[in-house]
Design a protein around this motif. Structure first.
Motif: not given
Ligand SMILES: [Fe+2]
Ligand SMILES: [Fe+2]
Length: 178
Positions: A171-172, A177-178
């Motif tokens: 999740i992190a 990466r966004e």
């Protein structure tokens, strides 16, 4: 405890969640709408718990151990069938995620796609679980020494220990990466 112990305990929780999905599904079919957030939660349960954590132990530890044994043709056939069913579960879940995203965009026909995929999952899991509990797990025991069974159990605990870290790390890193 035998190694199949934790797998059978996990089966009970999967059955419980499948029963919840079944109830939501019946309502969704009646009213032709579904809460997409519930679908997200069901997908998370299926992917992280039923597939990664549970099928992961079956495939990476139990089936791997049995592959080194001289399984009868019948038991080999059942093990292949179980693996094919895991793959079908993965494909269906992927299609469900895509349908749910179309449903969120209010695309025509998407609700039927969501409910069809859920129907497939609800029908497949109980049959799959029964085949393991009543047929395959008892058969598998015949190929294993007590020591091998206990070594698998220890590997199961180690596998589980990593799961929560794997989930939240993904999740992190996904957001990073966004
Ligand atoms: Fe399985
Ligand atoms: Fe299973």
């Amino acid at each position: 405890m035998q190694a199949r112990g934790p797998l059978m305990i996990e089966h009970r929780l999967i059955e419980q969640m499948i029963a919840v999905i079944q109830r939501r599904l019946e309502r969704a079919v009646q009213v032709q709408s579904i809460d997409p957030s519930f679908v997200d939660t069901a997908v998370d349960f299926i992917r992280v718990y039923a597939d990664r954590t549970h099928h992961g132990k079956e495939e990476d530890i139990l089936f791997r151990t049995l592959r080194r044994k001289n399984l009868s043709d019948e038991h080999q056939r059942i093990m292949n069938e179980l693996m094919d069913e895991h793959a079908l579960g993965r494909e269906t879940t992927k299609a469900l995620v895509e349908a749910n995203s179309r449903y969120r965009k209010r695309e025509i026909g998407a609700v039927a796609e969501v409910t069809d995929r859920l129907k497939t999952l609800v029908a497949f899991y109980p049959r799959h679980i029964k085949k393991e509990d009543a047929v395959f797990f008892p058969a598998a025991l015949e190929y294993l020494t007590e020591q091998e069974d206990q070594a698998m159990l220890a590997e199961f605990w180690e596998f589980d220990r990593k799961m929560i870290h794997e989930k939240y790390k993904a999740i992190a890193e996904g957001f990073a990466r966004e």
